[in-house]
Design a protein around this motif. Structure first.
Motif, PDB file in Angstrom:
ATOM      1  N   THR A  87       0.831  -1.210   0.000  1.00 23.06           N
ATOM      2  CA  THR A  87       0.000   0.000   0.000  1.00 23.06           C
ATOM      3  C   THR A  87       0.861   1.254   0.000  1.00 23.06           C
ATOM      4  O   THR A  87       0.628   2.202  -0.769  1.00 23.06           O
ATOM      5  N   GLY A  88       1.869   1.281   0.871  1.00 23.37           N
ATOM      6  CA  GLY A  88       2.728   2.454   0.960  1.00 23.37           C
ATOM      7  C   GLY A  88       3.494   2.731  -0.315  1.00 23.37           C
ATOM      8  O   GLY A  88       3.713   3.895  -0.678  1.00 23.37           O
ATOM      9  N   CYS A  89       3.912   1.665  -1.006  1.00 19.32           N
ATOM     10  CA  CYS A  89       4.672   1.832  -2.246  1.00 19.32           C
ATOM     11  C   CYS A  89       3.790   2.237  -3.419  1.00 19.32           C
ATOM     12  O   CYS A  89       4.309   2.630  -4.473  1.00 19.32           O
ATOM     13  N   HIS A  90       2.488   2.129  -3.269  1.00 20.80           N
ATOM     14  CA  HIS A  90       1.577   2.444  -4.360  1.00 20.80           C
ATOM     15  C   HIS A  90       0.619   3.593  -4.023  1.00 20.80           C
ATOM     16  O   HIS A  90      -0.418   3.744  -4.656  1.00 20.80           O
ATOM     17  N   THR A  91       0.982   4.389  -3.029  1.00 17.99           N
ATOM     18  CA  THR A  91       0.160   5.537  -2.641  1.00 17.99           C
ATOM     19  C   THR A  91       1.016   6.791  -2.669  1.00 17.99           C
ATOM     20  O   THR A  91       2.076   6.840  -2.041  1.00 17.99           O
ATOM     21  N   GLU A  92       0.572   7.793  -3.389  1.00 17.99           N
ATOM     22  CA  GLU A  92       1.321   9.051  -3.432  1.00 17.99           C
ATOM     23  C   GLU A  92       0.503  10.161  -2.785  1.00 17.99           C
ATOM     24  O   GLU A  92      -0.670   9.993  -2.459  1.00 17.99           O
ATOM     25  N   GLY A  93       1.159  11.318  -2.609  1.00 23.07           N
ATOM     26  CA  GLY A  93       0.447  12.460  -2.037  1.00 23.07           C
ATOM     27  C   GLY A  93       1.131  13.004  -0.804  1.00 23.07           C
ATOM     28  O   GLY A  93       2.308  12.740  -0.538  1.00 23.07           O
ATOM     29  N   ILE A  94       0.353  13.771  -0.037  1.00 21.63           N
ATOM     30  CA  ILE A  94       0.843  14.459   1.152  1.00 21.63           C
ATOM     31  C   ILE A  94       0.270  13.786   2.394  1.00 21.63           C
ATOM     32  O   ILE A  94      -0.927  13.465   2.441  1.00 21.63           O
ATOM     33  N   LEU A  95       1.108  13.593   3.407  1.00 21.05           N
ATOM     34  CA  LEU A  95       0.642  12.996   4.651  1.00 21.05           C
ATOM     35  C   LEU A  95      -0.193  14.002   5.436  1.00 21.05           C
ATOM     36  O   LEU A  95       0.073  15.208   5.390  1.00 21.05           O
ATOM     37  N   VAL A 101      15.475  -1.456   0.791  1.00 26.99           N
ATOM     38  CA  VAL A 101      15.215  -1.570   2.227  1.00 26.99           C
ATOM     39  C   VAL A 101      14.602  -0.279   2.751  1.00 26.99           C
ATOM     40  O   VAL A 101      13.631  -0.290   3.514  1.00 26.99           O
ATOM     41  N   SER A 102      15.154   0.847   2.332  1.00 24.26           N
ATOM     42  CA  SER A 102      14.619   2.137   2.760  1.00 24.26           C
ATOM     43  C   SER A 102      13.199   2.340   2.253  1.00 24.26           C
ATOM     44  O   SER A 102      12.336   2.860   2.975  1.00 24.26           O
ATOM     45  N   CYS A 103      12.958   1.915   1.022  1.00 20.38           N
ATOM     46  CA  CYS A 103      11.626   2.059   0.429  1.00 20.38           C
ATOM     47  C   CYS A 103      10.585   1.264   1.217  1.00 20.38           C
ATOM     48  O   CYS A 103       9.495   1.762   1.514  1.00 20.38           O
ATOM     49  N   PHE A 104      10.923   0.034   1.594  1.00 17.14           N
ATOM     50  CA  PHE A 104       9.992  -0.791   2.369  1.00 17.14           C
ATOM     51  C   PHE A 104       9.667  -0.135   3.708  1.00 17.14           C
ATOM     52  O   PHE A 104       8.508  -0.085   4.136  1.00 17.14           O
ATOM     53  N   ALA A 105      10.704   0.366   4.373  1.00 19.33           N
ATOM     54  CA  ALA A 105      10.494   0.991   5.681  1.00 19.33           C
ATOM     55  C   ALA A 105       9.690   2.281   5.554  1.00 19.33           C
ATOM     56  O   ALA A 105       8.774   2.535   6.343  1.00 19.33           O
ATOM     57  N   LEU A 106      10.036   3.114   4.573  1.00 17.48           N
ATOM     58  CA  LEU A 106       9.280   4.342   4.339  1.00 17.48           C
ATOM     59  C   LEU A 106       7.811   4.033   4.091  1.00 17.48           C
ATOM     60  O   LEU A 106       6.915   4.705   4.614  1.00 17.48           O
ATOM     61  N   ALA A 137       7.929   6.895  -0.629  1.00 21.80           N
ATOM     62  CA  ALA A 137       8.010   5.499  -1.042  1.00 21.80           C
ATOM     63  C   ALA A 137       7.491   5.311  -2.469  1.00 21.80           C
ATOM     64  O   ALA A 137       8.034   4.521  -3.237  1.00 21.80           O
ATOM     65  N   PHE A 138       6.438   6.043  -2.844  1.00 24.73           N
ATOM     66  CA  PHE A 138       5.840   5.895  -4.169  1.00 24.73           C
ATOM     67  C   PHE A 138       6.856   6.182  -5.266  1.00 24.73           C
ATOM     68  O   PHE A 138       7.045   5.378  -6.185  1.00 24.73           O
ATOM     69  N   ASP A 139       7.526   7.342  -5.188  1.00 28.13           N
ATOM     70  CA  ASP A 139       8.492   7.713  -6.225  1.00 28.13           C
ATOM     71  C   ASP A 139       9.712   6.802  -6.212  1.00 28.13           C
ATOM     72  O   ASP A 139      10.225   6.406  -7.262  1.00 28.13           O
ATOM     73  N   MET A 140      10.199   6.465  -5.007  1.00 25.36           N
ATOM     74  CA  MET A 140      11.354   5.585  -4.906  1.00 25.36           C
ATOM     75  C   MET A 140      11.036   4.218  -5.499  1.00 25.36           C
ATOM     76  O   MET A 140      11.823   3.637  -6.253  1.00 25.36           O
ATOM     77  N   HIS A 141       9.842   3.706  -5.172  1.00 27.10           N
ATOM     78  CA  HIS A 141       9.426   2.414  -5.691  1.00 27.10           C
ATOM     79  C   HIS A 141       9.287   2.445  -7.213  1.00 27.10           C
ATOM     80  O   HIS A 141       9.714   1.514  -7.922  1.00 27.10           O
ATOM     81  N   LYS A 142       8.723   3.514  -7.724  1.00 28.03           N
ATOM     82  CA  LYS A 142       8.526   3.645  -9.175  1.00 28.03           C
ATOM     83  C   LYS A 142       9.855   3.593  -9.921  1.00 28.03           C
ATOM     84  O   LYS A 142       9.964   2.995 -10.996  1.00 28.03           O
ATOM     85  N   ASN A 143      10.884   4.201  -9.330  1.00 23.21           N
ATOM     86  CA  ASN A 143      12.208   4.199  -9.954  1.00 23.21           C
ATOM     87  C   ASN A 143      12.901   2.843  -9.861  1.00 23.21           C
ATOM     88  O   ASN A 143      13.790   2.539 -10.668  1.00 23.21           O
ATOM     89  N   LEU A 144      12.510   2.036  -8.876  1.00 19.47           N
ATOM     90  CA  LEU A 144      13.188   0.761  -8.641  1.00 19.47           C
ATOM     91  C   LEU A 144      12.525  -0.424  -9.345  1.00 19.47           C
ATOM     92  O   LEU A 144      13.207  -1.363  -9.762  1.00 19.47           O
ATOM     93  N   ILE A 145      11.215  -0.395  -9.504  1.00 16.38           N
ATOM     94  CA  ILE A 145      10.469  -1.601  -9.862  1.00 16.38           C
ATOM     95  C   ILE A 145      10.574  -1.985 -11.326  1.00 16.38           C
ATOM     96  O   ILE A 145      10.483  -3.167 -11.678  1.00 16.38           O
TER      97      ILE A 145
END
Length: 474
Positions: free
Chosen positions: A225-233, A280-285, A243-251
């Motif tokens: 969920t965290g890796c596929h959700t963007e926006g402001i907290l 690892v950072s992406c998962f934790a974020l 996490a969204f942008d980092m994941h997008k660059n990695l996947i």
């Protein structure tokens, strides 16, 4: 009889953003309703007031403590409530100025008047809260303390170390790491095998399996969920999810349609050192961004540190061992839970009592020991891994900006996860006979450090980054 803490006490499924400030008060509200029923005054109650004290008051708004008590009083269960329904429930209470006590009894309730933030501290613990029920002819008051990790104790328990105890008849009860190590040696078992035998004394093997997998699947879904959700907290700091942008660059471009398919796809991605750090950072974020937005997480051992253990376990599954299966997952989680319980018994897992060393430090130690075992480490090496991880978190303060579990909390989970992996690797290369610092010495040191730490660095937002960086800077 020793204190017996189950893996499922240390790894609880709930709602963010804080185990001590959200989950604890939520569970306290549920227990208060039970007390009203036991006293025979539930149906007669026509008003409820909540008084928050100490750290719960000072950072309660940022930690959603007020929302948690409203949800708990309304009869919602943090483990199962649909997270998408939470805001509607809160909006209804605020608009109608009433709540449905225990889901059955409609009473007037105005959060502005009926939730009182008291800056002073109650004597027993920094996280004190008092419920008062009013009914015709009288009132009923009950005081609770949220002592970290979602654990809640009553006022009459004078000494937390002696009386806030869950007692049972584990075949291998432990008070400290020395006890645990002794059992592994005399029984010729791994740490996870010792823990499994303890768990079998209170639940069936089928239940242990299903509940451990439910914990893991909640962690996996949270990362997904965290890796596929963007926006402001939410909260006002305008923190952008990363996490969204980092994941997008990695996947990359490989397709997937579920969390499990996603896990398999990640195994096919490039894994050079920089990519490992980023994954690892992406998962934790991802986990802690979900936590910060009142999403469903696993308290491990707290919500503020919920990202460390899933990030390290995910690292093991997608990078270190592509053949990792359910047995590895159960092994990892049982070791993590046991190490967390050692810190709870010998020190604290509450940032309001011990600063962030009690949360990120403990979670990093839990993850380090667990990773060490699944990578073939001996029980001695697993405890060395936990010691190394905690040793390098000693003295870490808790100073959340704006009282929100966002800055620096979210990033600290990435650092705790990386330290856990490094600690496990160092332990695997260590001959136990050459180790100089036992885990129990570090637990004792952490507790002494907690007692010596200035209160303004214990989740009060009155020191550190919380005062040097203000909302305007954000």
């Amino acid at each position: 009889m020793n204190e017996c803490i189950s893996v499922f006490d240390m790894l609880k499924i709930g709602v963010g953003p804080s185990s001590s400030h959200t989950l604890g008060p939520w569970r306290g509200a549920e227990r208060f309703i039970e007390e009203l029923r036991e006293e025979g005054i539930f149906e007669k109650t026509n008003r409820v007031k909540v008084d928050l004290y100490g750290s719960l008051s000072l950072t309660g708004k940022g930690h959603a403590t007020d929302l948690a008590v409203m949800l708990g009083l309304s009869g919602a269960d943090p483990e199962y409530v649909p997270v998408e329904s939470i805001q509607n429930t809160i909006d209804d209470i605020n608009f109608q100025k009433q709540l449905i006590l225990g889901g059955l009894n409609v009473i007037p309730f105005n959060p502005e008047n009926d939730i009182v933030f008291n800056r002073d501290f109650l004597p027993f613990h920094a996280n004190g809260f008092v419920f008062t029920a009013y009914y015709e002819g009288g009132e009923y008051e009950s005081t609770f303390y949220s002592i970290g990790g979602g654990f809640v104790v009553k006022e009459e328990r004078i000494n937390a170390k002696e009386n806030a105890i869950i007692k049972c008849a584990f075949p291998f009860p432990t008070d400290n790491a020395a006890d645990l190590l002794k059992y592994t040696q005399t029984e010729n078992k791994t740490i996870s095998e010792i823990v499994y035998e303890n768990e079998k004394s209170i639940r069936s093997e089928e239940e242990i399996h299903s509940e451990l997998m439910r914990v893991w699947n909640t962690m996996l879904e949270c990362m997904y969920t965290g890796c596929h959700t963007e926006g402001i907290l939410p909260g006002g700091l305008n923190v952008r999810r990363r996490a969204f942008d980092m994941h997008k660059n990695l996947i990359g471009e490989l397709p997937y349609n579920s969390p499990q398919e996603w896990l398999e796809v990640i195994r096919k991605t490039e894994v050079k050192f920089r990519q490992i750090l980023k994954w690892v950072s992406c998962f934790a974020l991802a986990v802690n961004e979900v936590n910060a937005s009142l999403g469903r997480v696993v308290t491990a051992p707290t919500n503020g540190s919920a990202g460390v253990i899933p990030a390290v376990l995910m690292y093991y599954m997608v990078i270190e061992n592509h053949d990792a299966n359910e047995e590895h997952i159960k092994q990892f989680l049982t070791v993590a839970g046991e190490v967390g319980s050692i810190f709870k018994k010998g020190a604290t897992i509450s940032a309001a009592m011990g600063g962030c060393q009690a949360e990120i430090g403990v979670s990093s130690a839990m993850a380090a020991a667990a990773l060490c075992e699944v990578m073939g480490g001996s029980p001695e090496q697993c405890l060395i891994a936990a010691e190394i991880a905690m040793e390098h978190h000693l003295g870490m303060t808790c100073d959340p900006i704006g009282g929100l579990v966002q800055i620096p909390c979210i990033e600290r989970n990435t650092m705790g996860a990386i330290k856990a992996i490094n600690a496990a690797e160092l332990a695997l290369e260590t001959d136990p006979k050459n180790a100089k610092v036992p885990l129990d010495k570090v637990v004792n040191t952490m507790w002494q450090t907690a007692q010596d730490m200035n209160n303004k660095y214990k989740e009060t937002s009155e020191g550190g980054l919380a005062v040097t960086v203000n909302n305007a800077d954000c």
